[in-house]
Design a protein around this motif. Structure first.
Motif, PDB file in Angstrom:
ATOM      1  N   ALA A  45      12.894  49.755  66.044  1.00  0.00           N
ATOM      2  CA  ALA A  45      12.342  50.300  64.802  1.00  0.00           C
ATOM      3  C   ALA A  45      13.513  49.877  63.964  1.00  0.00           C
ATOM      4  N   ASP A  46      12.921  49.851  62.512  1.00  0.00           N
ATOM      5  CA  ASP A  46      13.786  49.643  61.324  1.00  0.00           C
ATOM      6  C   ASP A  46      14.430  50.891  61.069  1.00  0.00           C
ATOM      7  N   VAL A  47      15.751  50.900  61.476  1.00  0.00           N
ATOM      8  CA  VAL A  47      16.607  52.593  61.423  1.00  0.00           C
ATOM      9  C   VAL A  47      17.631  52.314  60.172  1.00  0.00           C
ATOM     10  N   THR A  48      17.609  53.162  59.398  1.00  0.00           N
ATOM     11  CA  THR A  48      18.560  53.492  58.472  1.00  0.00           C
ATOM     12  C   THR A  48      19.343  54.651  58.854  1.00  0.00           C
ATOM     13  N   VAL A  49      20.775  54.722  58.956  1.00  0.00           N
ATOM     14  CA  VAL A  49      21.436  55.935  59.569  1.00  0.00           C
ATOM     15  C   VAL A  49      22.361  56.213  58.226  1.00  0.00           C
ATOM     16  N   LEU A  50      22.170  57.650  58.008  1.00  0.00           N
ATOM     17  CA  LEU A  50      23.176  58.415  57.343  1.00  0.00           C
ATOM     18  C   LEU A  50      24.194  59.063  58.094  1.00  0.00           C
ATOM     19  N   SER A  52      28.680  60.102  59.073  1.00  0.00           N
ATOM     20  CA  SER A  52      29.951  60.353  58.465  1.00  0.00           C
ATOM     21  C   SER A  52      31.070  59.320  59.163  1.00  0.00           C
ATOM     22  N   SER A  53      31.972  58.920  58.449  1.00  0.00           N
ATOM     23  CA  SER A  53      32.913  58.083  59.127  1.00  0.00           C
ATOM     24  C   SER A  53      34.353  58.752  59.451  1.00  0.00           C
ATOM     25  N   ARG A  54      34.900  58.442  60.716  1.00  0.00           N
ATOM     26  CA  ARG A  54      36.373  58.873  60.751  1.00  0.00           C
ATOM     27  C   ARG A  54      37.219  57.959  60.694  1.00  0.00           C
ATOM     28  N   GLU A  55      38.372  58.202  60.438  1.00  0.00           N
ATOM     29  CA  GLU A  55      39.463  57.319  60.183  1.00  0.00           C
ATOM     30  C   GLU A  55      40.012  57.033  61.715  1.00  0.00           C
ATOM     31  N   GLY A  56      40.194  55.902  61.752  1.00  0.00           N
ATOM     32  CA  GLY A  56      40.578  55.188  63.164  1.00  0.00           C
ATOM     33  C   GLY A  56      39.671  54.984  64.119  1.00  0.00           C
ATOM     34  N   ALA A  57      38.300  55.299  63.895  1.00  0.00           N
ATOM     35  CA  ALA A  57      37.289  55.041  64.641  1.00  0.00           C
ATOM     36  C   ALA A  57      36.427  53.675  64.461  1.00  0.00           C
ATOM     37  N   VAL A  58      35.834  53.175  65.468  1.00  0.00           N
ATOM     38  CA  VAL A  58      35.195  51.861  65.254  1.00  0.00           C
ATOM     39  C   VAL A  58      34.192  52.127  64.317  1.00  0.00           C
ATOM     40  N   PRO A  59      34.189  51.312  63.289  1.00  0.00           N
ATOM     41  CA  PRO A  59      33.047  51.480  62.188  1.00  0.00           C
ATOM     42  C   PRO A  59      31.726  51.368  62.741  1.00  0.00           C
ATOM     43  N   LEU A  60      31.179  52.485  62.180  1.00  0.00           N
ATOM     44  CA  LEU A  60      29.640  52.574  62.745  1.00  0.00           C
ATOM     45  C   LEU A  60      28.472  51.152  62.666  1.00  0.00           C
ATOM     46  N   GLU A  61      28.927  50.755  61.522  1.00  0.00           N
ATOM     47  CA  GLU A  61      28.083  49.318  61.265  1.00  0.00           C
ATOM     48  C   GLU A  61      28.317  48.248  62.441  1.00  0.00           C
ATOM     49  N   LYS A  62      29.488  48.343  63.048  1.00  0.00           N
ATOM     50  CA  LYS A  62      29.845  47.324  64.002  1.00  0.00           C
ATOM     51  C   LYS A  62      29.332  48.004  65.422  1.00  0.00           C
ATOM     52  N   GLN A  63      29.109  49.365  65.490  1.00  0.00           N
ATOM     53  CA  GLN A  63      28.581  49.848  66.791  1.00  0.00           C
ATOM     54  C   GLN A  63      27.084  49.720  66.759  1.00  0.00           C
ATOM     55  N   LEU A  64      26.483  49.766  65.630  1.00  0.00           N
ATOM     56  CA  LEU A  64      25.033  49.831  65.370  1.00  0.00           C
ATOM     57  C   LEU A  64      24.775  48.450  64.632  1.00  0.00           C
ATOM     58  N   LEU A  66      21.997  46.396  64.713  1.00  0.00           N
ATOM     59  CA  LEU A  66      20.735  46.294  64.141  1.00  0.00           C
ATOM     60  C   LEU A  66      20.237  47.310  63.300  1.00  0.00           C
ATOM     61  N   ALA A  67      21.215  48.252  62.983  1.00  0.00           N
ATOM     62  CA  ALA A  67      20.589  49.299  62.099  1.00  0.00           C
ATOM     63  C   ALA A  67      21.430  49.017  60.729  1.00  0.00           C
ATOM     64  N   ARG A  68      20.790  49.695  59.645  1.00  0.00           N
ATOM     65  CA  ARG A  68      21.449  49.798  58.180  1.00  0.00           C
ATOM     66  C   ARG A  68      22.205  51.158  58.388  1.00  0.00           C
ATOM     67  N   VAL A  69      23.514  51.061  58.155  1.00  0.00           N
ATOM     68  CA  VAL A  69      24.342  52.295  58.300  1.00  0.00           C
ATOM     69  C   VAL A  69      25.095  52.379  56.960  1.00  0.00           C
ATOM     70  N   ILE A  70      24.650  53.688  56.549  1.00  0.00           N
ATOM     71  CA  ILE A  70      25.403  54.463  55.211  1.00  0.00           C
ATOM     72  C   ILE A  70      26.299  55.433  55.764  1.00  0.00           C
ATOM     73  N   THR A  71      27.616  55.347  55.240  1.00  0.00           N
ATOM     74  CA  THR A  71      28.607  56.531  55.921  1.00  0.00           C
ATOM     75  C   THR A  71      29.425  56.929  54.609  1.00  0.00           C
ATOM     76  N   TRP A  72      30.149  58.201  54.649  1.00  0.00           N
ATOM     77  CA  TRP A  72      30.870  58.632  53.675  1.00  0.00           C
ATOM     78  C   TRP A  72      32.060  59.164  54.740  1.00  0.00           C
ATOM     79  N   PRO A  73      33.276  59.109  54.185  1.00  0.00           N
ATOM     80  CA  PRO A  73      34.500  59.567  55.040  1.00  0.00           C
ATOM     81  C   PRO A  73      34.475  61.046  55.227  1.00  0.00           C
ATOM     82  N   GLU A  74      34.755  61.484  56.594  1.00  0.00           N
ATOM     83  CA  GLU A  74      34.850  62.775  56.777  1.00  0.00           C
ATOM     84  C   GLU A  74      36.119  63.262  56.287  1.00  0.00           C
TER      85      GLU A  74
END
Length: 429
Positions: A45-50, A52-64, A66-74
């Motif tokens: 499916a065409d997934v958009t994800v909202l 949080s992002s954590r310092e030091g973690a692999v960026p979610l846009e790299k992990q996903l 195929l998805a559109r990723v929107i994050t805000w710092p934890e």
């Protein structure tokens, strides 16, 4: 959305908006299983994800990718200095919800449309959703937690009463009186729970639709092995955070009822506030020489102990679901657990033995009876171990779960935007 748009949605990849703070495929527990679910869904499916992002973690846009990723710092200081409190109470979540609400409002104002929303995290039943403020049909869950301590165990559990118990007391009040929380569940087109008890827990709120669904899918199975322990010889394995409700103390007490079976031994992996009490209990009961306390060990070592064990004994009596069961079943281990909460739904007679939860004395004797039954019957151990593998397969892979989600989403969209009756049918009805 007009009914024609609903029909078009069924003919194309669905546009799914997912809310999932703390999503991370390299983490443990909730963030990890939610990531697996969303990753599988993003391939279908065409997934958009909202999130949080954590310092030091692999960026979610790299992990996903195929998805559109929107994050805000934890909020950094919360998870660095108060990690346990942050994990349980999630004090930064209201701020995250406001961010989600603002983003959704702006996206809709810009002409974006989503077929369905899904708030997959947090799992606890104490958090309102930004979806409740919009007309997007949405799904919540799988929800878990909120189980009561069985009456007979309250004294021992309350002796080490911590934050979790205080939050649980507050949850009862909020489910009855918090309008934002109640509206989140009342307005949801579908609420998933990790087990049927969740529906009972939310019964007074008034749900439109409920479905029990374990939060995990199966991944890779361990190689099939033939366990050949003799009659009366048995290695039990217990793995998890050592708190009173996880019932390591009860498993130790069960060994004291099995003095005539010195070949029954216990290996336990994990650390926690109840570990000193468990060590003291083992010593006072005279069974310390039959128990190996490993403490916290690496993931790879845990897998080795699953492979070396004969039975997974995890009679946690206030367990929402228990990812360790999925791990044990992947190793074809028969299960001994409590007939309560998530395990009561997850484990059946094909793969394990469930012990009624009454009071500490009767519970430990019930565990001992189950251990004795398996220790004296290698054929039964083999049968239940094979059944564990089949039972795990019945819960589906991550791809299976994504396909199931698409089926539910399509039903929800059709229900939210039904096609009008043809002119002839309306004229004759």
């Amino acid at each position: 959305m007009h009914h024609v748009e609903a029909q078009h949605a069924a003919e194309r990849r669905l546009k799914v908006l997912v809310i999932a703070p703390s999503l991370d495929g390299n983490d443990l527990s909730e963030p990890e299983w939610a990531y697996r679910w969303v990753e599988a869904l993003s391939r279908k499916a065409d997934v958009t994800v909202l999130a949080s992002s954590r310092e030091g973690a692999v960026p979610l846009e790299k992990q996903l990718p195929l998805a559109r990723v929107i994050t805000w710092p934890e909020i950094r200081w919360l998870y660095q200095k108060f990690e346990r409190f942050n994990a349980m109470a999630k004090p930064g979540l209201p701020f995250f919800v406001r961010q989600c609400r603002r983003w959704i409002k702006a996206a809709l104002a810009d002409g974006e449309r989503f077929d369905v929303g899904h708030q997959i995290l947090p799992q606890g039943m104490r958090h309102a959703s930004a979806f409740a403020d919009f007309d997007i049909p949405y799904v919540i869950g799988p929800l878990g937690g909120g189980l009561k301590t069985p009456t007979g165990f309250e004294a021992e559990v309350n002796a080490s009463r911590g934050l979790a118990n205080r939050l649980r007391d507050l949850d009862d009040f909020r489910l009855r009186h918090d309008p934002a929380l109640r509206r989140t569940y009342q307005k949801a087109a579908l609420v998933f729970g990790v087990a049927p008890y969740v529906q009972d827990r939310l019964a007074e709120v008034g749900l439109q639709r409920f479905h029990a669904l374990p939060e995990r899918g199966y991944g890779n199975f361990a190689p099939e092995i033939t366990r050949q322990s003799a009659v009366g010889q048995l290695t039990l394995f217990h793995a998890g955070r050592v708190i009173r409700t996880k019932a390591l103390r009860d498993t130790i007490r069960a060994l004291a009822h099995l003095r005539d079976l010195p070949g029954v031994r216990l290996v336990t992996a994990g650390d926690g506030e109840d570990l000193p009490f468990c060590r003291a209990e083992a010593k006072s009961l005279g069974v310390a020489d039959r128990i190996k306390f490993l403490g916290r060990i690496p993931r790879g070592a845990v897998e080795q102990h699953y492979a070396a064990a004969d039975v997974f004994c995890f009679p946690s009596f206030r367990e929402p679901m228990g990812g360790v069961f999925f791990e044990a079943m992947a190793h074809s281990l028969p299960i001994i657990t409590a007939a309560n909460g998530g395990p009561d739904f997850l484990i059946d007679d094909s793969c394990g033995i469930k012990v009624p939860v009454t009071n500490p004395d009767q519970f430990s004797r019930g565990i001992a009876d189950a251990v004795r039954k398996l220790a004296m019957n290698p054929d039964l151990r083999q049968k239940l171990g094979a059944g564990a593998r089949v039972r795990l397969q019945s819960f589906g892979s991550w791809d299976d779960k994504a396909d199931l989600m698409l089926t539910f989403y399509t039903q929800i969209i059709a229900q939210a935007h039904p096609r009008p009756l043809p002119e002839l049918e309306r004229a004759t009805s």
